[in-house]
Design a protein around this motif. Structure first.
Motif, PDB file in Angstrom:
ATOM      1  N   HIS A 447       0.848  22.420  22.124  1.00 41.43           N
ATOM      2  CA  HIS A 447       1.786  21.493  22.776  1.00 41.43           C
ATOM      3  C   HIS A 447       2.990  21.311  21.846  1.00 41.43           C
ATOM      4  CE1 HIS A 447       2.957  18.913  25.897  1.00 41.43           C
ATOM      5  NE2 HIS A 447       2.121  17.896  25.763  1.00 41.43           N
ATOM      6  N   HIS A 448       4.169  21.155  22.423  1.00 42.62           N
ATOM      7  CA  HIS A 448       5.346  20.881  21.596  1.00 42.62           C
ATOM      8  C   HIS A 448       6.426  20.258  22.461  1.00 42.62           C
ATOM      9  CE1 HIS A 448       7.926  24.354  22.905  1.00 42.62           C
ATOM     10  NE2 HIS A 448       6.738  24.797  23.298  1.00 42.62           N
ATOM     11  N   ILE A 469       3.549  15.348  32.653  1.00 38.32           N
ATOM     12  CA  ILE A 469       3.001  15.418  31.289  1.00 38.32           C
ATOM     13  C   ILE A 469       3.441  14.201  30.488  1.00 38.32           C
ATOM     14  CG2 ILE A 469       3.109  16.682  29.098  1.00 38.32           C
ATOM     15  CD1 ILE A 469       3.403  19.238  30.745  1.00 38.32           C
ATOM     16  N   PHE A 487       2.076  12.373  24.791  1.00 44.95           N
ATOM     17  CA  PHE A 487       2.233  13.706  24.187  1.00 44.95           C
ATOM     18  C   PHE A 487       1.043  14.029  23.280  1.00 44.95           C
ATOM     19  CE2 PHE A 487       3.997  15.723  20.212  1.00 44.95           C
ATOM     20  CZ  PHE A 487       4.057  17.020  20.690  1.00 44.95           C
ATOM     21  N   GLU A 490      -2.225  14.341  25.364  1.00 44.74           N
ATOM     22  CA  GLU A 490      -2.201  15.611  26.101  1.00 44.74           C
ATOM     23  C   GLU A 490      -2.601  16.757  25.171  1.00 44.74           C
ATOM     24  OE1 GLU A 490      -1.585  17.999  29.490  1.00 44.74           O
ATOM     25  OE2 GLU A 490      -1.542  15.809  29.345  1.00 44.74           O
ATOM     26  N   GLY A 491      -2.113  16.704  23.931  1.00 43.54           N
ATOM     27  CA  GLY A 491      -2.492  17.716  22.937  1.00 43.54           C
ATOM     28  C   GLY A 491      -3.990  17.703  22.667  1.00 43.54           C
ATOM     29  N   ARG A 494      -5.812  19.257  25.683  1.00 35.78           N
ATOM     30  CA  ARG A 494      -5.684  20.715  25.751  1.00 35.78           C
ATOM     31  C   ARG A 494      -6.539  21.410  24.684  1.00 35.78           C
ATOM     32  NH1 ARG A 494       0.756  22.096  26.658  1.00 35.78           N
ATOM     33  NH2 ARG A 494       1.107  20.725  28.446  1.00 35.78           N
TER      34      ARG A 494
END
Length: 500
Positions: A447-448, A469, A487, A490-491, A494
Motif C-alpha cells: 500500500h502507498h 479506500i 490507510f 487497509e495495509g 492486505r
C-alpha cells in the motif's frame, strides 16, 4: 498604493522587510539594522551592558570551525544551476569562512543553559527558547533581511551563532522553533546539559532578494557549574551524518508571494567548541591582592581543575532522543534507519511503515518544495502526532523514514543485493515530494499514498472523495487522522495472507 508609487516595488520590498508590524512607519527599533549598516556601530543592549559591566568573572574562549556547503550536493547543480542568476547565490558562494573564528565570552552568560527548578531530573526537557509557532499560527515572513534584536536567553545563542555569520535568526520561520535542553549528567557542583537549537541565517542583503540558509539542527552539550560561574566544556555543531543537512530557499521577486526557489545540500562542518575550561579574568593571591596572569618567565599561569565525579548520567543518545521528542511529538514512535527497520520487522513479524522524502522529516526544514507547501511538515505536525496514529504505529508497525538520495545510493550499491532490492522497490513507488509506504519485511509494497494526494483528499468534503479506500471514519473529527488511520488499517488487512 501610495507607498508603491513613492518607492517602487523593490523599494517597498525593502521597506516591508523592516516594517515588522506592517503599520507603514519605521520606528527607531525597526530602522536599527539600517543605522547599524550605515554607521558600522551596533549599540550594546541593556542585557549585554548588565552582563559585561562586571568583568571579574571567568571567561571562555570559543573557536568556530566551518566548511562551506558542497555546491555539487544541491539538486540544482545537476543542470549547472541553469536559470539561476549568479546574484541569487552570491551570499552562499561568498560564505567560505566563519565571521568570527574566535570569541571570548563571560562564563556566566551561559546561565541561559541552566535548568529551571522544576526540571532537575535526568532527561526531562525544558525550553530555553520556546517555540511560538504551530500548524495553526502558520509561519513567519520570508521577506526579511535583518534579525530582530535578541532578548533574554536568546542573546547568548544569537552571540554564538553570529560567530558563523552576522545574520542569524534564533527563531526560525517554520515550526518547531526555539531551543530545548535537558540534563544529561549531575555531580555535586556541575551539570552536563544537552541541547538542540533550530535557527537559520539570512545570507543576502539589499539590493539582493532574501536567501535563507537553514541547517537541519544545531545540537551539542555544555558542562557548567550550578551557579554558572565556571564552564568546563562547550560544544555546538550541525550534525553531518546524513547525506543532506541544509535547506535553502531564496526569493525571485519583490513580494511575499514572489516565486521561491528551494534546494537542499550538504554542509560538512559547522561547529563551535571551547578551547578549554573558563578561566578567571583577574587572579588574586591568598591575601586578596591582584597578581599578574603570567609567571616570572612570561608564561601564562597554568590552572589546575578538579576532576568531576558524576553521580547520575544518561547516554548522549538517550538525551538526544528526549530533545527530539520534545521538538517532534511524532517521534514518540521510533523511526529506525531503513535497513534496520526491515530486519526488526522480520524478527517481530510486523509491517514496515516507511516515509520516503526529498528532504528530512525530523529537521526543522519546511519541506516546501512541493506543489502543496510543506507536505512533510504538515504530516509530522498533524497525523503523525495524533494519539490514535501513534498507538497503531507502535502496536503493529516498524517505522522508518528515508531520503530519496540515500535510497538511490543504496539502490546502486551492489554489495548487498537484498538492501539494493529493498531500495529499488521503494523508489519504484516514489512520487515527489513525500510518499508514505506500507510493505512486508521482504520489501514488497502492499500500500502507498503520495502526501500531496493525501492532503488533497483530506481537505475535500467526505462526499467528494471517490475512493472507498480512504473513506472517512466518524470516530475522529479530524479527517486527516481518520484517513491516515484507514490507510494503515487497509495495509494491515492486505498483509494478512502474508503474515499468517
Amino acid at each position: 498604493e501610495l507607498a508603491l508609487k513613492s518607492l517602487g516595488s523593490e523599494g517597498l520590498f525593502l521597506f516591508s522587510s523592516l516594517d515588522t508590524n506592517n503599520d507603514l512607519y519605521l520606528s527607531p527599533e525597526e530602522f536599527k539594522p539600517i543605522a547599524e549598516k550605515l554607521t558600522g556601530v551596533a549599540p550594546v543592549s541593556e542585557f549585554e551592558e548588565e552582563e559585561t559591566s562586571d568583568t571579574s568573572g571567568e571567561t571562555l574562549s570559543v573557536v568556530a570551525k566551518f566548511q562551506p556547503l558542497v555546491m555539487e550536493t544541491m539538486t540544482k547543480s545537476k543542470d549547472g544551476f541553469l536559470g539561476i542568476s549568479h546574484v541569487a547565490l552570491s551570499g552562499l558562494r561568498n560564505w567560505t569562512a566563519p565571521a568570527a573564528p574566535v570569541s571570548v565570552l563571560l562564563a556566566r552568560q551561559f546561565k541561559a543553559f541552566l535548568p529551571p527548578k522544576n526540571k532537575l531530573d535526568l532527561g526531562d526537557p525544558w525550553w530555553i527558547i520556546p517555540s511560538e509557532l504551530n500548524i495553526f499560527t502558520g509561519y513567519l515572513s520570508n521577506n526579511r533581511f535583518y534579525p530582530p534584536p535578541p532578548k533574554g536567553k536568546e542573546i547568548i545563542i544569537h552571540r554564538l551563532l553570529s560567530m558563523f555569520h552576522p545574520r542569524p535568526f534564533v527563531k526560525t520561520r517554520f515550526a518547531p522553533q526555539g531551543a530545548v535542553a535537558c540534563i544529561q549528567a549531575i555531580s555535586t557542583f556541575y551539570y552536563t546539559i544537552a541541547f538542540r537549537i533550530h535557527a537559520e541565517f539570512q545570507l543576502n542583503e539589499p539590493p539582493h532578494f532574501p536567501f535563507w540558509f537553514s541547517p537541519g539542527q544545531f545540537t551539542g552539550h555544555i558542562i557548567l557549574s550550578k551557579d554558572s560561574s565556571h564552564v568546563r566544556e562547550f560544544k555546538l555543531f550541525v550534525p553531518n551524518s546524513r547525506s543532506l543537512n541544509v535547506d535553502m530557499e531564496w526569493l525571485y521577486g519583490a513580494s511575499e508571494s514572489s516565486n521561491m526557489e528551494v534546494d537542499i545540500g550538504y554542509l560538512p562542518q559547522m561547529e563551535l567548541e571551547s578551547t578549554g575550561p573558563s578561566i578567571p579574568s583577574v587572579i588574586h593571591d591568598e591575601n586578596g591582592n591582584v597578581i599578574d596572569s603570567r609567571d616570572p618567565s612570561g608564561e601564562p599561569i597554568q590552572f589546575v581543575f578538579e576532576e568531576i565525579t558524576w553521580q547520575q548520567e544518561i547516554p548522549w543518545e538517550e538525551a538526544a532522543q528526549k530533545l527530539e521528542v520534545a521538538m517532534y511529538p511524532f517521534k514518540k514512535v521510533s523511526y529506525l534507519p531503513f535497513t534496520q527497520a526491515f530486519e526488526r520487522a522480520k524478527a517481530e513479524k510486523k509491517l514496515v511503515h516507511s516515509i520516503l522524502l526529498w528532504g528530512a522529516l525530523d529537521d526543522h526544514k519546511p519541506l516546501s518544495a512541493s506543489p502543496v507547501p510543506g507536505s512533510g511538515r504538515t504530516l509530522r505536525e498533524t497525523v503523525l502526532e495524533s494519539s490514535p496514529i501513534l498507538t497503531l504505529l507502535n502496536e503493529s508497525f516498524i517505522s522508518s523514514w528515508s531520503l530519496v538520495k540515500e535510497l538511490e545510493e543504496l539502490q546502486n550499491n551492489r554489495e548487498n543485493e537484498f538492501y539494493s532490492k529493498l531500495a529499488d522497490l521503494h523508489l519504484e513507488k516514489y512520487n515527489f515530494p513525500v510518499e508514505m509506504i506500507i510493505c512486508l519485511p521482504n520489501g514488497t509494497v502492499i500500500h502507498h499514498i503520495n502526501a500531496n494526494y493525501f492532503l488533497d483528499i483530506t481537505s475535500m468534503k467526505p462526499e467528494d472523495v471517490e475512493s472507498s479506500i480512504f473513506s472517512f471514519s466518524t470516530n475522529f473529527e479530524d479527517p486527516s487522522t481518520a484517513t491516515y488511520l484507514q490507510f494503515l488499517k487497509e495495509g494491515l488487512q492486505r498483509a494478512k495472507p502474508y503474515l499468517q
